[in-house]
Design a protein around this motif. Structure first.
Motif, PDB file in Angstrom:
ATOM      1  N   VAL A   1     107.173  62.034  18.367  1.00 53.57           N
ATOM      2  CA  VAL A   1     106.209  61.500  19.331  1.00 53.57           C
ATOM      3  C   VAL A   1     104.973  62.396  19.409  1.00 53.57           C
ATOM      4  O   VAL A   1     103.834  61.906  19.406  1.00 53.57           O
ATOM      5  CB  VAL A   1     106.855  61.347  20.723  1.00 53.57           C
ATOM      6  N   LYS A   2     105.174  63.714  19.458  1.00 52.46           N
ATOM      7  CA  LYS A   2     104.032  64.636  19.512  1.00 52.46           C
ATOM      8  C   LYS A   2     103.177  64.522  18.247  1.00 52.46           C
ATOM      9  O   LYS A   2     101.941  64.529  18.316  1.00 52.46           O
ATOM     10  CB  LYS A   2     104.526  66.081  19.664  1.00 52.46           C
ATOM     11  N   THR A   3     103.828  64.411  17.089  1.00 54.55           N
ATOM     12  CA  THR A   3     103.097  64.303  15.824  1.00 54.55           C
ATOM     13  C   THR A   3     102.290  63.010  15.779  1.00 54.55           C
ATOM     14  O   THR A   3     101.118  62.999  15.377  1.00 54.55           O
ATOM     15  CB  THR A   3     104.068  64.359  14.637  1.00 54.55           C
ATOM     16  N   MET A   4     102.919  61.904  16.201  1.00 54.30           N
ATOM     17  CA  MET A   4     102.204  60.628  16.211  1.00 54.30           C
ATOM     18  C   MET A   4     101.060  60.641  17.209  1.00 54.30           C
ATOM     19  O   MET A   4      99.992  60.058  16.961  1.00 54.30           O
ATOM     20  CB  MET A   4     103.177  59.495  16.534  1.00 54.30           C
ATOM     21  N   LEU A   5     101.261  61.303  18.339  1.00 56.38           N
ATOM     22  CA  LEU A   5     100.201  61.407  19.346  1.00 56.38           C
ATOM     23  C   LEU A   5      99.009  62.176  18.789  1.00 56.38           C
ATOM     24  O   LEU A   5      97.848  61.765  18.957  1.00 56.38           O
ATOM     25  CB  LEU A   5     100.747  62.092  20.592  1.00 56.38           C
ATOM     26  N   LEU A   6      99.279  63.281  18.097  1.00 60.44           N
ATOM     27  CA  LEU A   6      98.212  64.050  17.468  1.00 60.44           C
ATOM     28  C   LEU A   6      97.488  63.214  16.421  1.00 60.44           C
ATOM     29  O   LEU A   6      96.249  63.227  16.330  1.00 60.44           O
ATOM     30  CB  LEU A   6      98.807  65.318  16.827  1.00 60.44           C
ATOM     31  N   CYS A   7      98.249  62.460  15.628  1.00 59.87           N
ATOM     32  CA  CYS A   7      97.648  61.626  14.588  1.00 59.87           C
ATOM     33  C   CYS A   7      96.794  60.500  15.177  1.00 59.87           C
ATOM     34  O   CYS A   7      95.764  60.130  14.609  1.00 59.87           O
ATOM     35  CB  CYS A   7      98.738  61.033  13.698  1.00 59.87           C
ATOM     36  N   SER A   8      97.217  59.959  16.310  1.00 65.83           N
ATOM     37  CA  SER A   8      96.422  58.894  16.932  1.00 65.83           C
ATOM     38  C   SER A   8      95.098  59.441  17.471  1.00 65.83           C
ATOM     39  O   SER A   8      94.060  58.765  17.399  1.00 65.83           O
ATOM     40  CB  SER A   8      97.224  58.208  18.040  1.00 65.83           C
ATOM     41  N   PHE A   9      95.112  60.679  18.010  1.00 68.53           N
ATOM     42  CA  PHE A   9      93.864  61.347  18.399  1.00 68.53           C
ATOM     43  C   PHE A   9      92.958  61.504  17.177  1.00 68.53           C
ATOM     44  O   PHE A   9      91.751  61.233  17.220  1.00 68.53           O
ATOM     45  CB  PHE A   9      94.156  62.735  18.988  1.00 68.53           C
ATOM     46  N   PHE A  10      93.562  61.956  16.083  1.00 75.11           N
ATOM     47  CA  PHE A  10      92.830  62.183  14.836  1.00 75.11           C
ATOM     48  C   PHE A  10      92.253  60.876  14.306  1.00 75.11           C
ATOM     49  O   PHE A  10      91.101  60.825  13.840  1.00 75.11           O
ATOM     50  CB  PHE A  10      93.772  62.826  13.810  1.00 75.11           C
ATOM     51  N   ALA A  11      93.034  59.784  14.372  1.00 77.75           N
ATOM     52  CA  ALA A  11      92.564  58.486  13.903  1.00 77.75           C
ATOM     53  C   ALA A  11      91.370  58.003  14.722  1.00 77.75           C
ATOM     54  O   ALA A  11      90.405  57.451  14.176  1.00 77.75           O
ATOM     55  CB  ALA A  11      93.697  57.460  13.968  1.00 77.75           C
ATOM     56  N   THR A  12      91.438  58.223  16.035  1.00 80.46           N
ATOM     57  CA  THR A  12      90.313  57.853  16.899  1.00 80.46           C
ATOM     58  C   THR A  12      89.053  58.606  16.477  1.00 80.46           C
ATOM     59  O   THR A  12      87.969  58.024  16.379  1.00 80.46           O
ATOM     60  CB  THR A  12      90.641  58.173  18.371  1.00 80.46           C
ATOM     61  N   ALA A  13      89.215  59.905  16.209  1.00 78.01           N
ATOM     62  CA  ALA A  13      88.068  60.719  15.776  1.00 78.01           C
ATOM     63  C   ALA A  13      87.523  60.217  14.437  1.00 78.01           C
ATOM     64  O   ALA A  13      86.295  60.181  14.228  1.00 78.01           O
ATOM     65  CB  ALA A  13      88.491  62.182  15.662  1.00 78.01           C
ATOM     66  N   CYS A  14      88.403  59.809  13.526  1.00 75.43           N
ATOM     67  CA  CYS A  14      87.968  59.315  12.212  1.00 75.43           C
ATOM     68  C   CYS A  14      87.189  58.017  12.336  1.00 75.43           C
ATOM     69  O   CYS A  14      86.167  57.812  11.655  1.00 75.43           O
ATOM     70  CB  CYS A  14      89.174  59.116  11.299  1.00 75.43           C
ATOM     71  N   TYR A  15      87.653  57.121  13.200  1.00 73.75           N
ATOM     72  CA  TYR A  15      86.923  55.866  13.426  1.00 73.75           C
ATOM     73  C   TYR A  15      85.542  56.142  14.019  1.00 73.75           C
ATOM     74  O   TYR A  15      84.544  55.527  13.630  1.00 73.75           O
ATOM     75  CB  TYR A  15      87.724  54.943  14.344  1.00 73.75           C
ATOM     76  N   LEU A  16      85.480  57.066  14.965  1.00 71.00           N
ATOM     77  CA  LEU A  16      84.190  57.412  15.573  1.00 71.00           C
ATOM     78  C   LEU A  16      83.268  58.074  14.557  1.00 71.00           C
ATOM     79  O   LEU A  16      82.057  57.791  14.522  1.00 71.00           O
ATOM     80  CB  LEU A  16      84.418  58.343  16.770  1.00 71.00           C
ATOM     81  N   LEU A  17      83.822  58.940  13.708  1.00 68.86           N
ATOM     82  CA  LEU A  17      83.014  59.599  12.682  1.00 68.86           C
ATOM     83  C   LEU A  17      82.455  58.579  11.698  1.00 68.86           C
ATOM     84  O   LEU A  17      81.268  58.636  11.334  1.00 68.86           O
ATOM     85  CB  LEU A  17      83.858  60.647  11.943  1.00 68.86           C
ATOM     86  N   SER A  18      83.302  57.649  11.266  1.00 64.28           N
ATOM     87  CA  SER A  18      82.854  56.638  10.301  1.00 64.28           C
ATOM     88  C   SER A  18      81.760  55.745  10.874  1.00 64.28           C
ATOM     89  O   SER A  18      80.809  55.403  10.177  1.00 64.28           O
ATOM     90  CB  SER A  18      84.043  55.763   9.867  1.00 64.28           C
ATOM     91  N   SER A  19      81.908  55.394  12.137  1.00 59.60           N
ATOM     92  CA  SER A  19      80.975  54.423  12.725  1.00 59.60           C
ATOM     93  C   SER A  19      79.706  55.053  13.295  1.00 59.60           C
ATOM     94  O   SER A  19      78.680  54.374  13.402  1.00 59.60           O
ATOM     95  CB  SER A  19      81.688  53.637  13.832  1.00 59.60           C
ATOM     96  N   LEU A  20      79.754  56.329  13.656  1.00 60.33           N
ATOM     97  CA  LEU A  20      78.609  56.957  14.328  1.00 60.33           C
ATOM     98  C   LEU A  20      77.867  57.974  13.471  1.00 60.33           C
ATOM     99  O   LEU A  20      76.747  58.364  13.811  1.00 60.33           O
ATOM    100  CB  LEU A  20      79.078  57.646  15.617  1.00 60.33           C
ATOM    101  N   ALA A  21      78.470  58.431  12.364  1.00 63.73           N
ATOM    102  CA  ALA A  21      77.829  59.473  11.544  1.00 63.73           C
ATOM    103  C   ALA A  21      76.522  58.967  10.943  1.00 63.73           C
ATOM    104  O   ALA A  21      76.455  57.847  10.422  1.00 63.73           O
ATOM    105  CB  ALA A  21      78.779  59.920  10.447  1.00 63.73           C
ATOM    106  N   SER A  22      75.492  59.778  11.011  1.00 62.28           N
ATOM    107  CA  SER A  22      74.200  59.399  10.431  1.00 62.28           C
ATOM    108  C   SER A  22      74.139  59.730   8.945  1.00 62.28           C
ATOM    109  O   SER A  22      73.331  59.167   8.209  1.00 62.28           O
ATOM    110  CB  SER A  22      73.057  60.115  11.169  1.00 62.28           C
TER     111      SER A  22
END
Length: 396
Positions: free
Chosen positions: A278-299
């Motif tokens: 559960v802790k590993t998946m929770l960390l990965c879901s945080f990471f996935a959120t950051a990746c989506y934000l990076l892909s969509s917002l990076a200039s």
């Protein structure tokens, strides 16, 4: 003298089963433009092929939930490989035999989609029923073979077409069809156990009344959406962001995404004994959120590509991890539980990419806005896992 059962043979057969599913899902889209030139099929019609594939899988998920146990794992899983092989082989000649080539393609796709749906429902419970230690790690490693299958299909097909030409696509299709045919023979002789003793598994009605089961369904929808959304839009995103060719976009987009996803599942398969799921998946879901934000917002385009590729690393254990959690939380769920989980994952995998397309179209075909909207899926995954984490802490 009692002969010990070789469950490693069963595991090998299941590995190849996920490779078969990767072939079914990823090979035909590489031929869309070839179908357009050869058979005169419009792009609008070709867009129906993935829809038929995934809708057929959804139907198989529903039917398998009720009948897979009654028919038996072995017969169903052998049928999954035979149907997958037959569908690929029909793809090479049925369009030319039918009055309408497009109908011939849809029949072939529908046939191997039935095989793919059975694979999705059956392989996880087959492995879960085997007496392996460290089930979480085994399950994660099992699902990594879908990723490596996808990478192999994209790279292998690209290399074949570069050397022999796209005109010989039928030969390559027949070669890919040999893998499920070979796997069918392995499933004939390998040991296969069933989940739980007769009468000990929940019925569908009782399963649907368990609140924790619905939490697992929610997580599975989020996992399917988080994984499939980036995977299916990776090629188009890479082309639009980096202004590269379609070939380079496929290699740098979905291929790199699948490779990182496979690495994540292999790493967890090796390290799962030392990690809390559960802790590993929770960390990965945080990471996935950051990746989506990076892909969509990076200039910078390169940062967007990094977000896209690393997202494969982030979402890698979401699908197999949710299956493992479900086995813990609902140990008497049986085959029906795995079928409903597959159904939920497919629903998420269908809804996520559609949301991206709708938002992108509504904002002037801006794909970054579509991916930004899709950030809701890893965010919801994070909230669901945080609830499980706090619940576990409270119980302890």
């Amino acid at each position: 003298m009692i002969q010990r059962k070789n469950y490693r043979k069963t595991l090998t057969a299941c590995y190849l089963g996920f490779v078969t599913q990767a072939i079914s899902a990823n090979f035909t889209p590489l031929l869309f433009l070839t179908f357009k030139r050869t058979y005169g099929i419009s792009l609008e019609k070709l867009a129906m092929i993935p829809l038929v594939f995934y809708f057929t899988q959804l139907l198989v998920d529903i039917v398998a939930a009720k009948y897979a146990d009654k028919i038996g794992y072995r017969l169903c899983v052998i049928a999954s490989q035979v149907l997958s092989s037959a569908g690929l082989l029909l793809l090479t000649f049925l369009p030319e035999l039918m009055p309408n080539a497009f109908i011939g393609i849809l029949i072939a796709v529908g046939l191997y989609a039935v095989g793919s749906g059975l694979i999705e429902v059956l392989l996880s419970p087959i492995v879960e029923a085997c007496p392996f230690e460290n089930k979480d790690g085994v399950m994660s490693l099992l699902h990594s073979f879908y990723c490596w299958g996808a990478v192999s299909v994209i790279l292998g097909s690209t290399l074949f077409f570069a050397v022999f030409g796209i005109g010989h696509w039928k030969i390559l299709t027949c070669l890919w069809a040999l893998i499920p045919l070979y796997d069918a023979f392995i499933f004939i002789s390998c040991p296969i156990e069933t989940l739980g003793e007769d009468g000990k598994n929940m019925g569908i009605r009782r399963l649907l009344s368990v609140p924790m089961f619905w939490m697992m369904i929610f997580l599975m929808i989020c996992a399917g959406s988080s994984e499939a959304t980036m995977c299916q839009w990776a090629s188009a995103f890479t082309e639009s962001a980096l202004k590269v060719t379609k070939l380079a976009g496929d290699l740098a987009g979905p291929c790199l995404f699948a490779a990182f996803m496979g690495i994540a599942r292999m790493l967890y398969g090796k390290l799962s004994g030392r990690l809390d799921l559960v802790k590993t998946m929770l960390l990965c879901s945080f990471f996935a959120t950051a990746c989506y934000l990076l892909s969509s917002l990076a200039s910078w385009a390169v940062l967007g590509l990094c977000g896209c590729a690393l997202c494969g690393l982030a979402v890698g254990i979401m699908w197999p991890g949710t299956i493992s959690l479900s086995s813990r939380k609902c140990p008497a769920g049986g085959t029906a539980m795995f079928a409903f989980l597959a159904l939920a994952g497919d629903l998420g995998a269908t809804a996520g990419p559609v949301l991206v397309g709708k938002v992108a179209e509504a904002t002037g075909e801006n794909l970054k806005n579509g991916l930004l909207a899709a950030t809701i899926f890893p965010v919801c995954m994070t909230l669901g896992l945080f609830f499980l984490y706090k619940r576990a802490q409270k119980n302890n």
